[in-house]
Design an enzyme around this catalytic site. Structure first.
Site, PDB file in Angstrom:
ATOM      1  CD  GLU A  47       4.567   2.608   1.742  1.00  0.00           C
ATOM      2  OE1 GLU A  47       3.763   2.776   0.853  1.00  0.00           O
ATOM      3  OE2 GLU A  47       6.371   3.180   1.148  1.00  0.00           O
TER       4      GLU A  47
ATOM      5  CG  ASP B 220       6.555  -0.004  -0.167  1.00  0.00           C
ATOM      6  OD1 ASP B 220       6.802  -0.312   0.566  1.00  0.00           O
ATOM      7  OD2 ASP B 220       5.827  -0.300  -0.705  1.00  0.00           O
TER       8      ASP B 220
ATOM      9  CE1 TYR C 108       7.833  -1.155  -4.203  1.00  0.00           C
ATOM     10  CE2 TYR C 108       8.480   0.130  -6.316  1.00  0.00           C
ATOM     11  CZ  TYR C 108       7.954   0.500  -5.345  1.00  0.00           C
ATOM     12  OH  TYR C 108       7.232   1.367  -5.011  1.00  0.00           O
TER      13      TYR C 108
END
Length: 513
Positions: free
Chosen positions: A9, A111, A333
């Site tokens: 990304e 992501d 994350y």
């Protein structure tokens, strides 16, 4: 032999992937080119966030859709895509690699969430490429997490539900935003002028919450009330009490009514006159109480707590968490709505605690954290618990926790505070509940009663991770010892006037709640 193309990304993630995957047998060392990295078997490139967006509709003459009710609703048979102008060169570079005849397979390394899936799906759609696709799903950016994810690539079929959800979210935002904004603008411009009134799937209901609270505040009529406060001396020292009505009953229709509030000044003055300088008799009840261990953080609770503790905006907290995940690789994350870990994560948690135990304090890693991590491990406190480990409550991602990586350099002040916040919560969840002794004291002078409430920490439990000590309560909660039936001398008494207040305007933290 066909090559594999990996699409990240962001450029920084592509760089990390090239560094880590070069160690995988059969991948090979990467050379850096203008728009990608390349080895004998693999190419790695990246977007810069979203490269494609949904195209605005056109009117009957092929030009921009005119404003006005007669052109609504606008619901296309098929949504069209267009490049985002500022990043169009990057789009062309990525699509060129996707179409490269040497590329036989594409791996989505955007992501690991709905937006990352959307970025990749739009790239597939705008390129028209029909090559096999797999998914690199990373829960953190540590070297081991990248390698583990590469060993367990997900199939395109597994990711289809998330891809559908991502496309649905994007198109629903478009439909609601475009049609809602144009309809409201037309309505508000019906008497002349051009009054743009925006609407959005998230924006509008949030605005409603704020507007409803503002209307409550504006409609609120304040009323004066009085309270009677007194100080009392006993053998062990002094304490404060507040008069209250023992016969009071709650009224669900009027939350302003409370047992300590007196609505006539003369009634309050009469109480003061009756009790001033008199002796009272003390009654006291105590009961044990436990405060359960808090749960791990999801993004919303982390934003809320960082806002309350440090004054960070939700946006700032997300920026810091994203940096700690992506740049420093010390957090998992952050864009998660789960507060739980997978049930098979006990061994990983113990490994993480081991790294935290052995980590040397540095900028951002406090000196007391290794000791707490060691205490959890040495006392075998990591056990299966549905409050922590629950597969049913883990969606795309699990709770935000440390990866076990210790910052090698100094984190900046704000990042260090957030990292410490997550580390302490991660350690605290394995500690037992905190135990208190709740004390309710009533001092009676004739028919009048003064109430004093307090709480004393007996067993710190998880609060030990936050520096709390047994027997030490917050100053406002501390109470001197008394005996039931002991006499208490009133040494000071006063009437305090106040006024009822409207509900508070939302802060970012309360709005998140």
């Amino acid at each position: 032999m066909p090559k594999t193309l990996i699409i990240a990304e962001k450029p920084s993630v592509a760089t990390d992937l090239a560094r880590v995957l070069a160690k995988v047998p059969g991948v090979g060392k990467f050379e850096k080119h203008k728009d990608h990295f390349e080895s004998d078997t693999t190419m790695i490139t990246s977007a810069v966030g979203h490269l494609v967006e949904l195209k605005m509709p056109s009117g009957p003459n092929g030009k921009k859709l005119p404003w006005g009710f007669k052109h609504l609703p606008c619901i296309p048979d098929q949504f069209e895509l267009q490049p985002i102008e500022k990043s169009e060169p990057r789009l062309k570079a990525v699509v060129r690699l996707m179409k490269n005849k040497d590329v036989g397979e594409i791996i989505n390394a955007c992501d690991a969430g709905r937006e990352g899936e959307l970025i990749f799906q739009y790239l597939l759609m705008v390129s028209g490429v029909k090559k096999p696709v797999k998914r690199l799903w990373m829960q953190s950016m540590t070297n081991q997490s990248i390698l583990d994810a590469y060993k367990r690539l997900r199939t395109d079929r597994e990711m289809q539900p998330l891809a559908d959800a991502a496309l649905c979210r994007s198109e629903s935002d478009w439909l609601v935003g475009l049609n809602g904004t144009r309809a409201l603008t037309a309505y508000n411009s019906r008497n002349g002028g051009f009054n743009v009134t925006t609407a959005g799937r998230v924006q509008t209901p949030t605005l409603v919450i704020l507007a409803e609270r503002e209307l409550e505040i504006r409609a609120f009529v304040s009323e004066d009330y009085y309270e009677v406060h007194g100080d009392f001396d006993v053998a062990a020292g002094s304490y404060a009490g507040r008069w209250f009505d023992e016969s009071f009953k709650k009224d669900a229709d009027n939350v302003q009514l409370r047992p300590e509030r007196i609505w006539k000044g003369e009634d309050a003055e009469a109480i003061r006159a009756r009790c001033e300088g008199k002796k009272g008799i003390v009654e006291e009840t105590k009961k044990p109480s436990k405060q359960a261990t808090p749960q791990l953080y999801d993004l919303t609770t982390l934003q809320r707590e960082a806002g309350n503790r440090f004054g960070y905006s939700a946006r700032r907290t997300l920026q810091l968490a994203q940096s700690l995940y992506e740049r420093y690789k010390v957090l998992t994350y952050p864009r998660t709505d789960s507060r739980y870990l997978p049930e098979d994560y006990l061994a990983t948690v113990k490994d993480t605690l081991g790294q935290l135990k052995n980590g040397k304090p540095s900028g951002g890693y406090a000196a007391d954290l290794p000791g707490f991590a060691g205490h959890v491990l040495s006392n075998n406190m990591v056990v299966p618990s549905k409050r922590i480990f629950d597969n049913k409550k883990v969606s795309d991602h699990f709770a935000i926790i440390p990866t076990g990586e210790i910052p090698t350099g100094s984190l900046d002040g704000d990042a260090a505070k957030l990292f410490d916040l997550v580390c302490r919560r991660f350690l605290a969840v394995f500690y037992p509940a905190a135990e208190f002794e709740l004390t309710s004291r009533i001092t009676r002078i004739g028919a009048d009663a003064f109430k004093t409430d307090g709480r004393v920490l007996i067993v710190p439990g998880w609060l030990e991770v936050y520096g709390r000590k047994p027997g030490v309560a917050a100053s406002k909660d501390e109470l001197v010892a008394v005996k039931n039936g002991e006499e208490a001398q009133n040494t000071r008494i006063e009437v305090r006037q106040d006024a009822t207040k409207p509900p508070a305007r939302y802060t970012e933290a309360t709005l998140l709640s």
